[in-house]
Design a protein around this motif. Sequence first.
Motif, PDB file in Angstrom:
ATOM      1  N   SER A  79      61.216 -38.976 -26.440  1.00 23.11           N
ATOM      2  CA  SER A  79      62.552 -39.662 -25.443  1.00 23.11           C
ATOM      3  C   SER A  79      63.372 -38.643 -24.986  1.00 23.11           C
ATOM      4  N   GLU A  80      63.396 -37.370 -25.380  1.00 24.35           N
ATOM      5  CA  GLU A  80      64.079 -36.593 -24.598  1.00 24.35           C
ATOM      6  C   GLU A  80      63.125 -35.670 -23.210  1.00 24.35           C
ATOM      7  N   ARG A  85      63.176 -36.936 -17.120  1.00 29.79           N
ATOM      8  CA  ARG A  85      62.087 -37.322 -16.079  1.00 29.79           C
ATOM      9  C   ARG A  85      62.494 -38.330 -15.398  1.00 29.79           C
ATOM     10  N   GLY A  86      63.690 -38.873 -16.141  1.00 32.58           N
ATOM     11  CA  GLY A  86      63.993 -39.987 -15.501  1.00 32.58           C
ATOM     12  C   GLY A  86      63.979 -41.565 -15.397  1.00 32.58           C
ATOM     13  N   GLU A  87      63.240 -41.790 -16.777  1.00 32.92           N
ATOM     14  CA  GLU A  87      62.380 -42.662 -17.142  1.00 32.92           C
ATOM     15  C   GLU A  87      63.598 -42.882 -17.760  1.00 32.92           C
TER      16      GLU A  87
END
Length: 98
Positions: A79-80, A85-87
């Motif tokens: 998740s980090e 990546r901006g996802e």
Amino acid sequence: MSLDETLTYEQALAQLDATLHALEEGRLSLEEAIAAVARGRDYLQLCERKLEEARQTLDPLPVREEPDVEEPPHPATVSELRAERGEPPGTPQGEIPF
């Protein structure tokens, strides 16, 4: 005896070392020992002058300090990594090839 001022630091140090060894052996007459002490003092002073000349040469040189660039720690979780990546969270990773 006049000391050769063109000697390098290393040469003067070697001469000083040889003079000290001659004194330590104790085989010199009193006159020779006195002359050796005087010679040794001259070599020591020459070495000190050579070192001071080297210091004078190095002191004005600029010292460039590299800034401390600290990289952030690597993300530890998926998740980090996605957030980096901006996802958006919960985005599927895609197919797993078999």
